[in-house]
Structures are given as C-alpha cells and as structure tokens.
Design an enzyme around this catalytic site. Structure first.
Site, PDB file in Angstrom:
ATOM      1  CG  HIS A   1      43.191  45.536  37.919  1.00  0.00           C
ATOM      2  ND1 HIS A   1      43.605  46.594  38.703  1.00  0.00           N
ATOM      3  CD2 HIS A   1      44.214  45.256  37.100  1.00  0.00           C
ATOM      4  CE1 HIS A   1      44.831  46.943  38.367  1.00  0.00           C
ATOM      5  NE2 HIS A   1      45.225  46.143  37.397  1.00  0.00           N
TER       6      HIS A   1
ATOM      7  CB  CYS B   1      57.270  61.084  46.518  1.00  0.00           C
ATOM      8  SG  CYS B   1      56.545  62.629  45.948  1.00  0.00           S
TER       9      CYS B   1
END
Length: 387
Positions: free
Chosen positions: A211, A333
């Site tokens: 993919h 984050c």
C-alpha cells in the site's frame, strides 16, 4: 480525478508515505480476481490450479522488481508482519550464538516494539542514534557489533525524514567481519523509490508492503535469502508459502500488489525524477515562509520533512486537513511529545514541535505544492497558537 486526488472531493493528497491511492487499474485487477477467479490455490481442480499458477506469476512480477528469484519471496499480510517474522526468525536462527541485537533508534514501531518485547526475554538491544541530519553510518554499526550479535535490523528509508540508510555497506561489513549476525532491512518506504537489491547487497531478509506504492492494504512480502538456512515458519499449518507461512493465499490482494508494481515500473525513471523535482520545488517554496526550516538531510525522492518552528504540527495538520490538504505531523504531538524519530534528532523544542512531513506520488504536481504553500502561509498569518 487522477490517482493523487481520489481521497475525497477536491483533496490534495501529500501524505503518500502513510499510504497511497489505489489506481483504477489495480482495483479492476482485484475485482476481476474476486468475482471471476476466486479459486483456492490449494484446490486440485482447474479453477484452483489456475489460481496457483497466477499467484506464482504475480510473485515473479514483484520479485523481478526486487531483482531476486521468485522462490525467495514470501507473501504476508503487511509490512508489520514481515518485520516481526524476520526478527523472530533471526533470533531463532541465532539462539545458540547470543542475545544481542543492533537496530536504529528511528526504526518503524514494527521493529522497535518486537525489540522491546525481546528485552523482556533477556535480549540486549543497541539502538544507533542518528545525527542531527538524521543520518546513521556503517561505522556506528561496526562500533556496536559483537561476537554475540544475532541480528542487525536497519530500515532502507526513514519514513519521517526520508534519510537513506547504509544497508548495502552494513551487509558488506558483516561479511568482512565474518559475523554470524543476520541482516534484516525494512524496505517498506524504499521499495520502488530508491535502489533496492537484497541479492546483490547480501541482505538476509527484506520487508515490503503493497500500500506504499499504489497497491492494496492487507498484503506485504518478506524476502529471505538462500543463505538463511532453517527458517522458522511464521504460521505452521496447511503448508502454503512453501511451508513457512500457512494460510489460504489472499489472491486478490496479491494480484493488486503485482499490478501496482507493474504500474510503478512503467516509465520508472521519469516517475522518480518527477518526485525528486517536486520535493526540491516544495522545499524551495516552503523555505520562503518566515520561520520554516528544513529537518534532516533526507534524499529519498518522495519525502520532505520541514518545520514551521513554534507552530504545533498537530494544529497545522488539522487546519490544512479541513481545507482538503493532506499532510502529516512528523511529530506525533501526543501531549506535546515529539515522535521517537524527531526526538532522536535532538532538535530544539520549537523546531521539534513544528515538524511536518510532505510525501509525494508520481501523480502530484507543482499546483499541489503551491496550494500547500498558500495554506501554510495563511495558517501562520492566522496567528494560531505558538510555543
């Protein structure tokens, strides 16, 4: 809409290192297998034998792109499975040699997590840290190599920085040292983007995923060198994949994998040159934005890491995503913590917080980059929260 814009209406997709759109030709190939050629390759009647031959033909296509014999390639469900199988097979092979592993601090979690689990089983893992430019050297491997080292696992292209690692040189080092250690390479981000020749280099195992190059999710492969004797099966059972990875073959996914490889190989050099030129154009444009700085010295043609210093990357990704522009945060984050890759680079806090990754496919254009540039300028001008 072209293949680069099939992620929804009017979407500019610049996150091809995460996954790639599936071209219509790949989807059509898979549909045909699902609806008209659905035989089980283990069945003895003609429909089954037809699929058995087809699987081997598809294997040959992918092996040809890897420059290895088809019998050296084993299908898996994904790159993560390939990584895990390689690591487990290597430690089994070296169980009487030692319990030391060398890898890098910036590998994919599919390598780092198995290594973490192995430390709980008495293994010692040496993590090679990159320099501030994201580079790892063969000299670092040489300094860490021991008599009891059973595995060196090094990715080919880092998925966040685009840095290319010295896999061929490491293979040569192991030969020169007459080391018993096996060499595994996670080439998920490198296959059909940079040179990738495990047979020539002397790599023992190499992991791939469909993919990342226009193929479907749910299928990968593991190259296993003929030098690697007594490979431990991943899944004992019905004997598929020459007895090493049992389970009925995912024929439609394998067909899609092979078709995606064929498409990528068409005008291959031009596609690589196009992505590299687009990466350079993007870097030049973004550096004209005040506060934008380059991150690492990645040379892979499809990945560019930058930082809008002081602007949290999670906010940037969310804001641009709402405008139909797909990029990713080089830093995870999560509660203000950078990704393990960004953390390993030793960047200052403001730069680490603003890291973003832009990644290209052959279908992307300069127009896509121009839209990204304008959106980042607007994000900065909107005075989003800064650190």
């Amino acid at each position: 809409a072209d293949a680069g814009r099939q992620c929804g209406e009017a979407v500019i997709y610049l996150d091809n290192a995460a996954t790639t759109p599936v071209p219509a030709a790949v989807a059509d190939t898979m549909y045909d297998v699902l609806t008209h050629h659905f035989g089980n390759p283990s069945s003895q009647y003609p429909a089954g034998q037809e699929m058995k031959k087809a699987v081997e033909d598809w294997r040959a296509v992918i092996a040809g792109a890897l420059h290895c014999p088809p019998e050296r390639l084993y299908f898996t469900s994904c790159g993560t499975e390939s990584d895990n199988w390689a690591i487990q097979a290597a430690i089994w092979q070296g169980r009487h040699t030692g319990k030391h592993i060398i890898t890098t601090a910036v590998e994919h979690s599919a390598v780092l997590e198995p290594c973490r689990w192995l430390t709980q089983q008495g293994y010692e893992v040496t993590y090679l840290k990159p320099d501030r430019a994201g580079r790892v050297t063969v000299e670092q491997v040489a300094g860490a190599l021991r008599d009891d080292t059973v595995l060196v696992s090094m990715m080919l292209v880092n998925n966040e920085t685009g840095c290319i690692f010295p896999v061929a040189e490491t293979a040569q080092l192991l030969r020169d040292r007459k080391s018993h250690a096996l060499l595994h390479c996670d080439a998920v981000q490198g296959f059909l983007k940079v040179p990738c020749e495990p047979e020539v280099w002397g790599v023992d195992m190499m992991s791939l995923s469909a993919h990342k190059l226009g193929g479907p999710k749910g299928v990968g492969a593991l190259y296993i060198s003929e030098r690697f004797r007594n490979v431990r099966p991943l899944l004992p059972g019905g004997g598929q994949e020459r007895g090493l990875r049992s389970g009925t073959e995912a024929t439609a996914q394998i067909a899609g994998f092979a078709r995606a490889v064929e498409l990528r190989l068409t005008d291959y050099d031009a596609k690589i040159a196009h992505m590299a030129a687009l990466r350079d154009y993007c870097r030049e444009r973004l550096l004209s934005i005040p506060g934008m700085v380059p991150v690492a010295a990645g040379t892979a043609p499809h990945i560019l890491a930058m930082s809008l210093a002081g602007y949290p990357s999670a906010n940037i990704v969310t804001d641009l995503g709402a405008q139909g522009i797909c990029i990713s945060a080089g830093s995870a984050c999560h509660q203000g913590k950078a990704s393990h890759v960004v953390s390993a680079l030793g960047l200052d806090k403001r730069t680490a917080a603003g890291v973003i990754r832009i990644s290209f496919s052959p279908e992307n254009t300069e127009t896509d980059v121009d839209a990204l540039y304008e959106a980042l300028k607007a994000h900065q001008a909107a005075r989003f929260p800064m650190l």
